[in-house]
Design a protein around this motif. Structure first.
Motif, PDB file in Angstrom:
ATOM      1  N   ALA A  31      -2.939   0.391   0.969  1.00 27.65           N
ATOM      2  CA  ALA A  31      -2.232  -0.512   0.011  1.00 27.65           C
ATOM      3  C   ALA A  31      -2.816  -0.858  -1.569  1.00 27.65           C
ATOM      4  CB  ALA A  31      -1.570  -1.843   0.477  1.00 27.65           C
ATOM      5  N   LYS A  39       0.721  -0.381  -3.661  1.00 32.67           N
ATOM      6  CA  LYS A  39       1.965  -0.559  -3.323  1.00 32.67           C
ATOM      7  C   LYS A  39       1.897  -0.477  -1.771  1.00 32.67           C
ATOM      8  CE  LYS A  39       4.596   3.380  -4.156  1.00 32.67           C
ATOM      9  NZ  LYS A  39       5.962   3.965  -4.819  1.00 32.67           N
ATOM     10  N   ILE A  40       2.980  -1.237  -1.276  1.00 30.05           N
ATOM     11  CA  ILE A  40       3.153  -1.053   0.251  1.00 30.05           C
ATOM     12  C   ILE A  40       4.050   0.147   0.495  1.00 30.05           C
ATOM     13  CG2 ILE A  40       3.793  -1.962   2.470  1.00 30.05           C
ATOM     14  CD1 ILE A  40       2.466  -4.671   1.338  1.00 30.05           C
TER      15      ILE A  40
END
Length: 753
Positions: free
Chosen positions: A154, A159-160
């Motif tokens: 991440a 971002k995830i």
């Protein structure tokens, strides 16, 4: 596995050849997640079998149990949520890899199993579950790598990528961590469990799994012993499974079972049913009736504990060969400047964990074996003592009191001394074979020189063991005769003093003792020689092997890796070679003791049915109908054609000169004589008071009560019936005066017993 995950299962560039190691998502989602599940399902059958045979009552549903159950249900829900999420993706057109269906299903079913197991353990009275503690620990350890990987991914990508699975994983990690912490706490004792009235019970019985694993239940005793010398009241009571009433009863039941099997085999041999063919019958080669095996009875009783100790020893032996391999890897890492730094930390950490596990397992093994040795000694002493109470008079002439004391003191101690080293019988060859195998990989055929030296020493050691066994048999015979003579001397010490026979008997005792010392001296010389040879053996094996390795080929050079690894393997080899003569010595002595004890336990016993107590003519207490009795079957009858009838409530006195048979008559009524003919009937139980008074070194009141609770009225009647009231007035402390041998000059006449 690549097809199951839809990606690569293993990538060396990602996991090994990098300064920032990581595992592939496929490896994390498959094998890493399945390890705890495989462990639990593998251990489940044996654990359920153990729980089924060790019920302790159920535990009331406590807050701790409720919380653990809720955590298990939540983990099951999290796993099924991931499974439904995968099906949701399949319905909406973006098909996840098969691993996202398999892993949530496997983990979900396993979490449901763990939840049910929590409740089943509660119903079986388990206060601390070692199986579940290890399961939750594995879950936490296997989840640490994905925990790190997801955060790094991440951060790297900003971002995830999959918020749902990211969230469910961290919920899963928090839940398994909390479940592991809660599993370390111990439940309350089972409901309806017997209340322990012991004022100082042993804390081991109720200790949790981690407390037993690291012996933390012993910490308070160690601290107390450090602060001040320990006293008798500081020591804990024995555990229930260590009590003689439990251990002796278990061994006695196993021994009686084997006695019945031997009796059936003897009856079959006598009837000719075991003859297998006509040739054997014509040749007269009939099988001999076998005696009941005391060794088989010991294995039946203590076999499960021995199997557990074998598992401990096998694990420890295998772990001992891990560190030399890790040492080889560590040396190669140090000699390679291009290797990543984390390799060294990983290998050092693995060496520490391996040594820690070795220490924990080895101490569990010794605790198990020393406890088993204590139970062995307790059970053997109890069985011999009970046998001594029921042997016939003819056997008493062969087995004297001195021999029986030797059985219970010397021979029983042999088994206790052997118990900690018993597993070395198979562990020593295993360690030698593994050490030679790894040395062969490291040094090649040169290791055969050291093996040849060890093989040459085996016949020498075997000859010494046979000779020591012969000395042991002769020594025990001398010891039996010496104790028999000492018992006779102490029994007739007044007569010896009266006629001044002390020098004559002293010479006899010293003569036997000199024969004993002569055999002990020879055995000690042989034992010392064996110890010296086997202590020198590891050094000689190392020297010869390395010398041959260097001399056979100029290309053979002892670099750091070969030298250190070989020395560590030789150090492992040193322990079994050093312990081997000790094991052989103990085994030789124990085999002699086993044969002596087995021969004694297979001797004839008094027939318990020779006196009938259930069927007797009403109104009579004793009836002897044409009774003929003898002290031994090879002796003529002592009492012949007796016809006696004693009515209930009658007072009967048997009067006669010395040797007229008064004692024989009482012994016949007690069933201690061989009944040749006739019938003996007695009503109810019998209280027998011998002629010789036996007084304990306690107060007079405790001698009268003899372990029973004080009943003032009955106690006063007993004092009046024995005419002891006048004696109590003379004593300074009344009935609280300590009496017995070397206490006071109080003499109680035999008629006052």
């Amino acid at each position: 596995m690549d097809a199951l995950c839809g990606s690569k299962f293993w990538d060396s560039n990602l996991s090994v050849h990098t300064d920032h190691p990581d595992l592939t998502p496929c490896f994390q989602n498959s094998l890493l997640a399945w390890v705890p599940c495989v462990y639990l399902w593998t251990a489940l059958p044996c654990y359920l079998f153990y729980l089924w045979h060790h019920r302790r009552g159920y535990i009331v549903l406590s807050h701790l149990s409720r919380l653990k159950t809720v955590l298990g249900v939540l983990l099951w829900c999290v796993s099924w949520a991931e499974l439904f999420y995968s099906f949701h993706g399949l319905v909406h057109g973006w098909a996840p890899a098969p691993v996202f269906f398999v892993t949530p299903l496997v983990v979900g079913v396993t979490m449901l199993l763990a939840t049910l197991l929590i409740q089943y353990e509660r119903l079986q009275g388990v206060q601390s579950s070692g199986v579940l503690i290890i399961f939750w620990f594995l879950c936490v350890v296997c989840a640490i790598i994905p925990f790190r990987s997801k955060i790094l991914s991440a951060v790297e990508k900003g971002k995830i990528l999959d918020p749902f699975r990211f969230t469910t994983f961290y919920i899963y990690f928090a839940l398994v961590l909390l479940a592991f912490i809660l599993s370390c706490f111990r439940e309350k004792p089972p409901f309806f469990s017997p209340k322990n009235a012991d004022p100082n019970p042993c804390p081991e019985a109720n200790a949790g799994f981690l407390s037993r694993l690291f012996f933390s239940w012993f910490t308070k005793m160690a601290i107390l012993g450090y602060r001040r010398p320990l006293e008798e009241e500081d020591l804990w009571s024995l555990n229930r499974e260590d009590h003689s009433e439990v251990v002796v009863q278990r061994l006695l039941e196993a021994w009686k079972k084997h006695q019945k099997q031997a009796a059936r085999h003897k009856a079959a041999v006598a009837s000719g049913k075991t003859v297998s063919s006509e040739d054997e019958e014509l040749l007269g080669d009939r099988p001999r009736p076998r005696e009941a095996s005391f060794l088989q009875a010991l294995l039946s009783t203590f076999g499960p504990t021995f199997l557990l100790s074998m598992c401990f020893m096998l694990t420890q032996d295998l772990l001992s060969f891990v560190n030399p391999q890790l040492l080889s890897i560590l040396i190669r890492f140090i000699s390679n400047p291009m290797a990543p730094t984390w390799w060294g930390f990983l290998v050092a950490g693995l060496m520490f964990v391996c040594s820690l596990m070795q220490t924990v397992i080895l101490h569990q093994y010794y605790h198990c074996m020393f406890a088993m040795g204590l139970r062995l000694r307790t059970g053997i002493i109890g069985v011999i003592y009970r046998k001594a109470l029921v042997i016939t008079s003819s056997v008493k002439r062969e087995s004297t009191v001195g021999e029986m004391v030797n059985f219970m003191s010397v021979d029983a101690q042999r088994f206790m001394d052997l118990a900690p080293f018993l597993n070395l019988l198979w562990s020593t060859p295993l360690q030698i074979i593994l050490a030679i195998y790894f040395l062969w990989q490291n040094l090649g055929p040169s290791v055969l020189a050291g093996v040849a030296l060890m093989i040459l020493l085996i016949p020498l050691n075997g000859a010494v063991a046979i000779k020591m066994r012969t000395f042991q048999v002769e020594q025990m015979k001398f010891k039996d005769s010496r104790i028999k003579l000492m018992s006779e001397i102490l029994g007739g010490i007044k007569l010896l003093k009266l006629y001044a026979w002390e020098p004559s008997f002293l010479r006899q005792v010293e003569g036997i003792r000199q024969d004993e010392l002569r055999l002990l001296r020879r055995s000690s010389y042989l034992h010392a020689m064996t110890i010296f040879i086997w202590i020198c053996t590891p050094f000689l094996v190392t020297l010869i092997t390395l010398g041959v390795y260097v001399s056979v080929d100029p290309n053979n050079v002892l670099d750091a890796e070969k030298a250190f690894v070989s020395v560590s393997l030789f150090n492992i080899l040193k322990n079994p070679l050093t312990m081997l003569p000790l094991v052989i010595s103990h085994l030789t002595q124990t085999s002699v003791s086993l044969k002596r004890i087995q021969h004694f336990l297979n001797q004839d016993e008094i027939d318990p049915q020779c006196v009938e107590r259930k069927s007797i003519t009403p109104g009579y207490a004793i009836i002897i109908d044409s009774g003929t009795f003898t002290w031994a079957k090879d002796l003529p009858p002592t009492l012949h054609s007796l016809d006696i009838q004693v009515q209930k409530g009658a007072l009967v006195a048997v009067v006669g000169p010395v040797g007229s048979g008064k004692t024989s008559l009482v012994s016949a009524l007690l069933g201690e004589m061989e009944k040749l003919e006739g019938k003996v009937y007695m009503k109810g139980s019998v209280a027998y008071v011998p002629q010789q008074a036996w007084i304990q070194n306690r107060t007079l009141q405790e001698n009268v009560l003899f372990g029973q609770a004080l009943d003032p009225k009955r106690y006063q009647k007993a004092l009046e019936a024995c005419a002891l009231l006048a004696d109590l007035e003379v004593l300074p402390g009344g009935d609280q005066t300590e009496i017995g041998e070397k206490k006071t000059g109080l003499m109680i006449p035999p008629w006052k017993d």
